[in-house]
Write a protein that holds these residues in place. Structure first.
Motif, short mmCIF file in Angstrom:
data_model
loop_
_atom_site.label_atom_id
_atom_site.label_comp_id
_atom_site.label_asym_id
_atom_site.label_seq_id
_atom_site.Cartn_x
_atom_site.Cartn_y
_atom_site.Cartn_z
N THR A 267 191.71 -38.14 -60.33
CA THR A 267 190.71 -38.57 -59.33
C THR A 267 190.58 -40.09 -59.28
O THR A 267 190.33 -40.67 -58.22
N LEU B 210 188.62 -41.16 -55.98
CA LEU B 210 187.57 -40.15 -55.79
C LEU B 210 186.58 -40.19 -56.95
O LEU B 210 186.92 -40.60 -58.07
N ALA C 68 184.32 -34.96 -57.98
CA ALA C 68 185.21 -34.28 -57.03
C ALA C 68 185.95 -33.13 -57.72
O ALA C 68 186.21 -32.09 -57.10
N SER D 247 185.71 -29.24 -56.55
CA SER D 247 186.89 -28.45 -56.19
C SER D 247 187.01 -27.19 -57.05
O SER D 247 187.40 -26.13 -56.56
N SER E 83 192.15 -37.24 -50.12
CA SER E 83 190.69 -37.21 -50.02
C SER E 83 190.14 -35.98 -50.73
O SER E 83 190.88 -35.04 -51.07
N GLN E 84 188.82 -35.98 -50.94
CA GLN E 84 188.17 -34.84 -51.58
C GLN E 84 188.28 -33.60 -50.71
O GLN E 84 188.46 -32.49 -51.24
N THR E 85 188.20 -33.77 -49.40
CA THR E 85 188.33 -32.62 -48.49
C THR E 85 189.68 -31.96 -48.63
O THR E 85 189.78 -30.72 -48.67
N LEU F 172 191.62 -32.07 -51.28
CA LEU F 172 191.67 -31.44 -52.60
C LEU F 172 190.97 -30.10 -52.58
O LEU F 172 191.50 -29.08 -53.07
#
Length: 600
Positions: free
Chosen positions: A70, A75, A79, A83, A130-132, A134
């Motif tokens: 991360t 991130l 995060a 996830s 990005s976190q989205t 992931l």
């Protein structure tokens, strides 16, 4: 597959059961040993390899995070927890659905297909920005992996008798522990060869990071093994490429006889021969205080799962079980689904399983981070941390095998679960009571608690598999039991970055309380099962031979009005109305029959 009243069953016409009658006892014993040996050397190791890769792809984000996953992506540390929480939430919700499709289409089609796709998703972690992205990848992997465990365990249970199954399931489930060892060693190798702070010129040029190499290697390995699975795994004993014609006969017959023995299992189970002479009548030893009931071979076929659902002809329902493959990997019915959902034992054990599985699910992902938190050394690098992951998981694998071997040998399941939880509780108690600066002692306590963490879940699955004769219901039950992975959602919230500074002391206290509750729950469950067996014995003791025969064969003995907690719950949730709406008759099937006695 028909989801109505008929079960899809594979014909065994290529396998003439009459020919097995010409084998003498010595030949049957020899063939049976060869069948088990081939299963142990060819089928079981491949299934273990599948689960090893499944566990790796589930937990590799924890190893990657120790390699600055991360951080490199820019991130927040949270995060990873987000996830993981999303992964387990989706994974848990889709367990029964995955189990349904796995049983509908068969293990051989479903598992290699979904495994190929989640291998691709694992490799695609190298493209995360990005976190989205992931979270999306973890959700896709969760959806694809959801039916893997119940489908594969149900498939494995089709090949081994009840008291061969526990030790084999330990080999299988032990891959979750070995995945921690292998994942730690693989991460150590990758992070050592491709260090984060001092990259080689090749890495600098190619811009590969250590965690990218890790994801790419594990994803590619999963895809390759999944492709082999399409050709390696047989749909049933009939199509097993590694068995001779005679061995296929024996492979079917030994499971058929074990299922009949399970349907007549009153009192403590006794050793059953590998193959029963099909020319001899079957004797149902109901108990020492009861008269014995003898069934001819044709009648004994009615004791097999699915035999009760045929139409009644001339006062006797027609059984198609004698011409069905008892090792077929597909087939399910409405009755299977309803029976699984309406079984109180499934939901009781699910609650206990969730609480007892929190340590195993937590440390499968977060152990590298927990070790880093309790190590007390800032200079401990990713390679060293992942090497320290190996001993706790190795201890877990060893204890699991020892306990399941004991469980198979003594033919008990619930007592070993309680002893495993006792070891886990001892390790947790030591972890929370030791000073936070006692780094070596806390690491030893961590190893102790991990050694007991892997016992309860597989033996719970073994108990369910042993006591649910119908393969279709068994698959759905294992899917529901897969909701035990909700423990992963709990663990992702417990072992959050904010607790790292305190050595994760608060999460350990909460985990201790949960495991203690599970211990009490399993202890009470054993008492409830004993009481249920005694209740059935009292009821059947008042029946004549014909009533016992009809209950054993068709599940339509005298109606018994029960007054207990589950009766109240049934009325509250209108399960009887749901049964009528689905067009399901009131016959008792499999373990519902009052002539069925639950093993302990």
């Amino acid at each position: 597959m028909n989801c109505g009243s008929d079960i899809e069953l594979e014909s065994t016409s290529p396998m003439d059961r009459d020919s097995i009658r010409h084998f003498d006892d010595e030949e049957i014993a020899r063939l049976s040993k060869r069948v088990v040996l081939k299963l142990d050397l060819i089928l079981l190791p491949f299934l273990c390899l599948l689960f090893l890769l499944n566990s790796l792809d589930k937990s590799n984000v924890g190893n990657a995070e120790s390699g600055h996953f991360t951080e490199d992506l820019g991130l927040p540390k949270s995060a990873l927890n987000v996830s993981v929480a999303w992964f387990f939430a989706v994974f848990v919700c889709l367990q029964p659905i995955g189990a349904f499709f796995g049983r509908k289409y068969g293990m051989v089609r479903w598992v290699p297909g979904t495994m190929t796709l989640w291998g691709v998703c694992t490799a695609l972690h190298i493209a995360v920005q990005s976190q989205t992205q992931l979270v999306t990848l973890r959700v896709l992997i969760a959806a694809l992996e959801a039916g893997f465990y119940p489908t594969t365990v149900s498939y494995l249970s089709l090949w081994y008798t009840r008291y061969e199954f526990g030790k084999r399931l330990a080999f299988f489930y032990g891959q979750a522990a070995l995945a921690g060892c292998f994942g730690g060693l693989l991460s150590w190798a990758v992070f050592s060869y491709f260090p984060h702070d001092d990259p080689t010129p090749h890495i600098t040029t190619a811009k590969w990071k250590s965690w990218e190499i890790l994801f790419l290697v594990e994803g590619t390995l999963t895809i390759v093994v999944a492709a082999v699975g399409f050709f390696w795994l047989p749909h049933s004993a009939n199509t097993a490429w590694f068995l001779t014609a005679d061995e296929r006969l024996v492979a079917e017959e030994r499971i058929r006889n074990d299922q009949i023995a399970a349907a007549t299992s009153w009192g403590e189970p006794k050793q059953q021969p590998a193959v029963i002479d099909t020319q001899e009548p079957r004797s149902l030893g109901l108990s020492d205080s009861r008269h014995s009931l003898t069934l001819e071979d044709e009648e004994a076929d009615y004791l097999l799962p699915g035999a009760e659902i045929g139409p009644e002809i001339s006062g006797r329902r027609q059984s198609h079980a004698s011409v069905a493959s008892v090792t077929a990997d597909s087939g399910i019915s409405r009755e299977d689904i309803f029976s699984a959902v309406a079984d109180w034992k499934v939901w009781y054990l699910l609650f206990c399983n969730i609480l007892s599985a929190i340590p195993a699910t937590a440390f499968a992902v977060f152990l590298p981070l927990v070790i880093k938190g309790i190590a007390g050394r800032e200079d401990l690098g990713p390679a060293a941390i992942n090497l320290l992951v190996v001993p706790p998981f190795l201890a877990g694998a060893i204890i699991l095998f020892v306990f399941t071997s004991w469980s198979d040998r003594r033919r008990i399941r619930l007592i070993p679960i309680l002893y495993g939880l006792a070891i886990l509780l001892a390790g947790l108690a030591a972890t929370v009571s030791l000073p936070t600066n006692a780094y070596k002692l806390r690491y030893f306590a961590l190893t102790t608690l991990l050694s007991g963490s892997f016992v309860a879940s597989p033996l719970t699955v073994t108990w369910l598999s042993n006591n649910i004769p119908q393969p279709g219901k068994r698959a759905i039950v294992l899917g529901i039991n897969g909701w035990g992975n909700f423990a992963g959602v709990i663990s992702s919230m417990l072992f959050a970055p904010k607790f790292e500074e305190g050595g994760y002391l608060i999460p350990f206290y909460v985990t201790l309380a949960c495991v203690l509750t599970a211990f009490i729950g399993y202890l009470a469950f054993r008492a409830l099962v004993v009481a249920e067996n005694q209740r059935r014995t009292r009821i059947v003791a008042n029946w004549d031979e014909e009533e016992i025969r009809r209950e054993a064969m068709f599940g339509d003995g005298a109606v018994v009005q029960d007054k207990n907690l589950w009766t109240v719950i049934t009325k509250i949730f209108r399960l009887d109305h749901l049964r009528e709406w689905a067009g399901i008759d009131r016959l008792r099937r499999g373990d519902e029959k009052l002539t069925f006695s639950y093993s302990l």
